[in-house]
Structures are given as structure tokens and as C-alpha cells.
Design an enzyme around this catalytic site. Structure first.
Site, mmCIF file in Angstrom:
data_model
loop_
_atom_site.group_PDB
_atom_site.id
_atom_site.type_symbol
_atom_site.label_atom_id
_atom_site.label_comp_id
_atom_site.label_asym_id
_atom_site.label_seq_id
_atom_site.Cartn_x
_atom_site.Cartn_y
_atom_site.Cartn_z
ATOM 1 N N ASP A 103 0.867 -1.123 -0.014
ATOM 2 C CA ASP A 103 0.004 -0.121 -0.209
ATOM 3 C C ASP A 103 0.868 1.390 -0.047
ATOM 4 O O ASP A 103 0.335 2.515 0.036
ATOM 5 C CB ASP A 103 -0.974 0.019 1.313
ATOM 6 N N HIS B 254 6.201 -8.199 -0.957
ATOM 7 C CA HIS B 254 5.301 -8.501 -1.758
ATOM 8 C C HIS B 254 5.080 -7.420 -2.991
ATOM 9 O O HIS B 254 3.965 -7.484 -3.749
ATOM 10 C CB HIS B 254 3.987 -8.903 -1.361
ATOM 11 N N CYS C 56 -0.585 -3.184 -22.385
ATOM 12 C CA CYS C 56 0.719 -2.583 -22.527
ATOM 13 C C CYS C 56 0.453 -1.847 -23.844
ATOM 14 O O CYS C 56 0.129 -2.626 -25.027
ATOM 15 C CB CYS C 56 1.891 -3.698 -22.637
HETATM 16 N N1 APR Z 1 -2.750 -3.130 14.648
HETATM 17 C C1 APR Z 1 -2.012 -4.123 14.725
HETATM 18 N N2 APR Z 1 -2.277 -5.396 14.222
HETATM 19 C C2 APR Z 1 -3.493 -5.559 13.721
HETATM 20 C C3 APR Z 1 -4.332 -4.422 13.791
HETATM 21 C C4 APR Z 1 -3.971 -3.153 14.411
HETATM 22 N N3 APR Z 1 -4.963 -2.253 14.758
HETATM 23 N N4 APR Z 1 -5.801 -4.854 13.429
HETATM 24 C C5 APR Z 1 -5.644 -6.288 13.158
HETATM 25 N N5 APR Z 1 -4.111 -6.641 13.198
HETATM 26 C C6 APR Z 1 -3.617 -7.910 12.919
HETATM 27 C C7 APR Z 1 -4.353 -8.985 13.142
HETATM 28 O O1 APR Z 1 -4.767 -9.703 14.485
HETATM 29 C C8 APR Z 1 -3.585 -10.047 12.247
HETATM 30 O O2 APR Z 1 -2.701 -10.742 13.060
HETATM 31 O O3 APR Z 1 -3.037 -7.838 11.792
HETATM 32 C C9 APR Z 1 -2.816 -9.128 11.334
HETATM 33 C C10 APR Z 1 -3.243 -9.146 9.628
HETATM 34 O O4 APR Z 1 -3.073 -10.487 9.244
HETATM 35 P P1 APR Z 1 -3.112 -10.913 7.838
HETATM 36 O O5 APR Z 1 -4.523 -10.226 7.305
HETATM 37 O O6 APR Z 1 -2.827 -12.288 7.619
HETATM 38 O O7 APR Z 1 -1.998 -10.044 7.160
HETATM 39 P P2 APR Z 1 -0.404 -10.383 6.828
HETATM 40 O O8 APR Z 1 0.148 -11.244 8.022
HETATM 41 O O9 APR Z 1 0.063 -9.189 6.435
HETATM 42 O O10 APR Z 1 -0.681 -11.007 5.401
HETATM 43 C C11 APR Z 1 0.232 -11.668 4.823
HETATM 44 O O11 APR Z 1 -1.081 -12.647 3.221
HETATM 45 O O12 APR Z 1 -2.727 -12.515 1.468
HETATM 46 C C12 APR Z 1 -1.407 -12.161 1.830
HETATM 47 O O13 APR Z 1 0.142 -10.966 0.368
HETATM 48 C C13 APR Z 1 -0.938 -10.975 1.538
HETATM 49 O O14 APR Z 1 0.809 -9.880 2.523
HETATM 50 C C14 APR Z 1 -0.375 -10.524 2.699
HETATM 51 C C15 APR Z 1 0.023 -11.714 3.292
#
Ligand code: APR
Length: 247
Positions: A104, A119, A147
Site C-alpha cells: 500500500d 510482496h 501494454c
Molecule cells: N494493529 C496491529 N495489528 C492488527 C490491527 C491493528 N490495528 N488490526 C489487525 N491486526 C492484526 C491481526 O490480528 C492479524 O494478526 O494484523 C494481522 C493481519 O493478518 P493478515 O491479514 O494475515 O496480514 P498479513 O500477515 O500481512 O498477511 C500476509 O497474506 O494474502 C497475503 O500477500 C498478502 O501480504 C499478505 C500476506
């Protein structure tokens, strides 16, 4: 100040090489939903939209979902206090690099510069055949982006499931994890490899691990030394206040 926050502050002040490892959770308070857990994107959208094979087979369908999730919605997001505190800590030399799973661009927008985008990033669109890149914001995504050199369907410059990790980001992330004596994990379930293998790799090399998350993750019971339960913005502001009191 909470005793664990105090311990985290001391670790940050006395570490030689601190890195941050961030996931979707750090951007939740900027209005970007996480992928998993409550209101997770994967509970509303089919992750198949980000499968590389599916993208090539059904580009129209895939682009409809990609546009909705990553461009209509993400586009307005601004960095929150957690991104801003990390950028401040980099300026003070207390954080040497950020390894992010997020696409992002909010770390960069917050002012962080040593950011390894594991990523990729949604800022650019790329041609899978001739590698030509265009700025997503300058492209009318109401039409399937093609493209202008070889008329192939452009894809966002972030990795799809089934796609390799950007080489430069991978190399720099592994080097940083080797050097780190402290890792601050913010907002990740730790469910997606190879990204999620970076903090354990740093731990194996002797790093201490601070984790910030309102929920436990797969890191918590395995490599985390200090678990700061809470939202990224709140905990990061407490940490910054604690640092300011000490220096
Ligand atoms: N502050 C901190 N952490 C938070 C908050 C917050 N306000 N709100 C939610 N979370 C936490 C959740 O508890 C969870 O552990 O953020 C985490 C989000 O988890 P995912 O959605 O699985 O994100 P991530 O671990 O980055 O996923 C990894 O999965 O789909 C792929 O490529 C995508 O980069 C992504 C990867």
C-alpha cells in the site's frame, strides 16, 4: 508506563541494528482491511483473484476484483501514527530497515526510506512480457490496462500467489535479518511464507523479538520475546513516548 513497553523501549534504545517486519495489521487504522481475521478481505473476496494462472486465464474477471480491492479502496489511504512513528525512529537511527508484506506504499508515504517491499507495490502496473511499467494512478482502470508496446494485459507490480518474491527485496531482507539484533513485528498473522520466515531467521541469528498485535499470531508462542497486545498506532505512540522520556 506498562512494564513490557518499558522493556521494549530499552531494547530499542540499546540495540545495534533494529528492523521492523510489518503486515496488513499496521495499515488497518488507515482504513485498509486485513486479509485474515474479522472483516478480512479473504472472507469477502476469493484469493483466487490473485492467482497468477487465473489472472492470465481470466484477466477481465481478475481485474474487476483487483481494481475493487487494491485501487478503488486502497487509493485514499493515508499513513497512520504507527507508520509515522516507524519513520521517526528511522530518522533517529533507531530503526535501520522495514521489511513489509504490504503493497500500500504507506511506509514510503510516511517518510520511511529503507523499506523492502517483500510482496511488491501497487503503485505501478507492469507488463508480464516486456516488463514495461506504468503508474497505476495515471491509468484508467475502468478498462483492462494493456501494454502499449505489446498489447498484453498489464498486472499490478505486486506478487500474486504462485509468483516469486522480488529478488532485490528478498536479498536485502535476508541481509537485514542476518544483521538484526532486534525485530519489531507489527500486525501480521505470520501465515504466509516465505515472508513469515524472515523473523524466525533473525531470531536464529540471535535477535530479540518484540511483537505488536491485538491478537496472538503464529509468532507469539514461538519466537516473540515481548508481546505488546494492542493496536499498532496506540502501542507505537507509547513506545515513542517512552523513548522521548529516555533520550
Ligand atoms: N494493529 C496491529 N495489528 C492488527 C490491527 C491493528 N490495528 N488490526 C489487525 N491486526 C492484526 C491481526 O490480528 C492479524 O494478526 O494484523 C494481522 C493481519 O493478518 P493478515 O491479514 O494475515 O496480514 P498479513 O500477515 O500481512 O498477511 C500476509 O497474506 O494474502 C497475503 O500477500 C498478502 O501480504 C499478505 C500476506
Amino acid at each position: 508506563m506498562d512494564e513490557n513497553v518499558q522493556k521494549a523501549v530499552d531494547l530499542i534504545l540499546y540495540s545495534e541494528y533494529t528492523i521492523a517486519f510489518t503486515g496488513a495489521g499496521i495499515s488497518v487504522e488507515s482504513g485498509i482491511p486485513p486479509f485474515r481475521g474479522e472483516n478480512g478481505l479473504w472472507s469477502k473476496y476469493d484469493p483466487n483473484a490473485l492467482d497468477l494462472g487465473n489472472f492470465h486465464l481470466n484477466p477481465v474477471e481478475a481485474w474487476k476484483v483487483i481494481k475493487e480491492i487494491f485501487y478503488d479502496f486502497f487509493g485514499e489511504a493515508k499513513p497512520n501514527d504507527a507508520h509515522l512513528v516507524l519513520a521517526e525512529l528511522e530518522k533517529q537511527g533507531l530503526v535501520k530497515a522495514i521489511i513489509t508484506q504490504n503493497i500500500d506504499n504507506l511506509h514510503y508515504d510516511a517518510g520511511s526510506r529503507e523499506v523492502y517491499e517483500f510482496h511488491g507495490n501497487s503503485r505501478m502496473l507492469v507488463c508480464p512480457y516486456c516488463d514495461k511499467k506504468v503508474v497505476a494512478e495515471e491509468t484508467d482502470l475502468n478498462y483492462i490496462p494493456l501494454c502499449d508496446k505489446c498489447h498484453a494485459v498489464l498486472k499490478p507490480d505486486f506478487i500474486f500467489f504462485g509468483e516469486g518474491i522480488p529478488e532485490e527485496a528478498y536479498k536485502k531482507s535476508v541481509e537485514a535479518a542476518q544483521k538484526a539484533d532486534l525485530v519489531i513485528i507489527i500486525g501480521s498473522t505470520g501465515e504466509v511464507v516465505p515472508a513469515a520466515s524472515i523473523p524466525p531467521f533473525a531470531k536464529q541469528n540471535g535477535a530479540k523479538v518484540i511483537e505488536i498485535n491485538p491478537e496472538e499470531s503464529s509468532f507469539t508462542g514461538s519466537i516473540t520475546d515481548i508481546f505488546l497486545k494492542g493496536k499498532a498506532t496506540e502501542v507505537m505512540k507509547e513506545i515513542l513516548n517512552g523513548i522521548k522520556q529516555k533520550i
